[in-house]
Design a protein around this motif. Sequence first.
Motif, PDB file in Angstrom:
ATOM      1  N   ILE A  19       5.554 -10.012  -6.834  1.00 44.73           N
ATOM      2  CA  ILE A  19       4.587  -8.906  -6.801  1.00 44.73           C
ATOM      3  C   ILE A  19       3.231  -9.418  -6.319  1.00 44.73           C
ATOM      4  O   ILE A  19       2.553  -8.750  -5.525  1.00 44.73           O
ATOM      5  CB  ILE A  19       4.493  -8.217  -8.185  1.00 44.73           C
ATOM      6  N   GLY A  23       1.381  -8.151  -3.001  1.00 37.24           N
ATOM      7  CA  GLY A  23      -0.005  -7.679  -3.019  1.00 37.24           C
ATOM      8  C   GLY A  23      -0.883  -8.437  -2.040  1.00 37.24           C
ATOM      9  O   GLY A  23      -1.711  -7.843  -1.337  1.00 37.24           O
ATOM     10  N   VAL A  26      -0.169  -7.223   1.462  1.00 36.00           N
ATOM     11  CA  VAL A  26      -0.763  -5.903   1.726  1.00 36.00           C
ATOM     12  C   VAL A  26      -2.262  -6.045   1.986  1.00 36.00           C
ATOM     13  O   VAL A  26      -2.805  -5.429   2.915  1.00 36.00           O
ATOM     14  CB  VAL A  26      -0.480  -4.938   0.552  1.00 36.00           C
ATOM     15  N   VAL A  27      -2.939  -6.869   1.180  1.00 37.46           N
ATOM     16  CA  VAL A  27      -4.376  -7.091   1.381  1.00 37.46           C
ATOM     17  C   VAL A  27      -4.636  -7.717   2.750  1.00 37.46           C
ATOM     18  O   VAL A  27      -5.545  -7.297   3.481  1.00 37.46           O
ATOM     19  CB  VAL A  27      -4.961  -7.974   0.243  1.00 37.46           C
TER      20      VAL A  27
END
Length: 169
Positions: A19, A23, A26-27
Amino acid sequence: MARPRAPRATAIAGAIARILGLGASVVLLANLVYESVSWGKTLGLSVSVAVIALVVDGSELMGLLDSTHTIPRVSPPCIVCGDVLVLSLAIPSIFVISLSNRRWSSSEDPYPWEGTDYLSLTVTIAICALRFVLLIWSCVDCCYVIKQPRSRVSPMNSSGELREVSSSG
């Protein structure tokens, strides 16, 4: 033998690590899209790192977090290959981001995308560090799977678990 209802601590830690990787990807992707739209600066290698990391982490998370056990997990050797691919693209991406502003470094004025490049560089380094840990974790998982004794099993059943095949003779 039925599976326990509570997941093991290793599965929880693996899910948390994936996860975090998801994340960070995605950032990084959002930052690179912002940089591309605002200043026309395209860092294709970094975009590739983010997209491939999203696919690898997303596929592993789907198998880990599926409570119905209908989605099979990706095999550990395949995860190792995905982690190696992401790491081998992320390391050169650090240098591409660092060297992409070389021509502006001689001027005293900061270039307008200095903050976004710093964020891209920081997140890419974090992805490399996390991917290195995940790669070691995947290699250990792969060795564990290889050392398990082989038995006659049916790969397809309704619950998604492997069960022994009875001999009908």
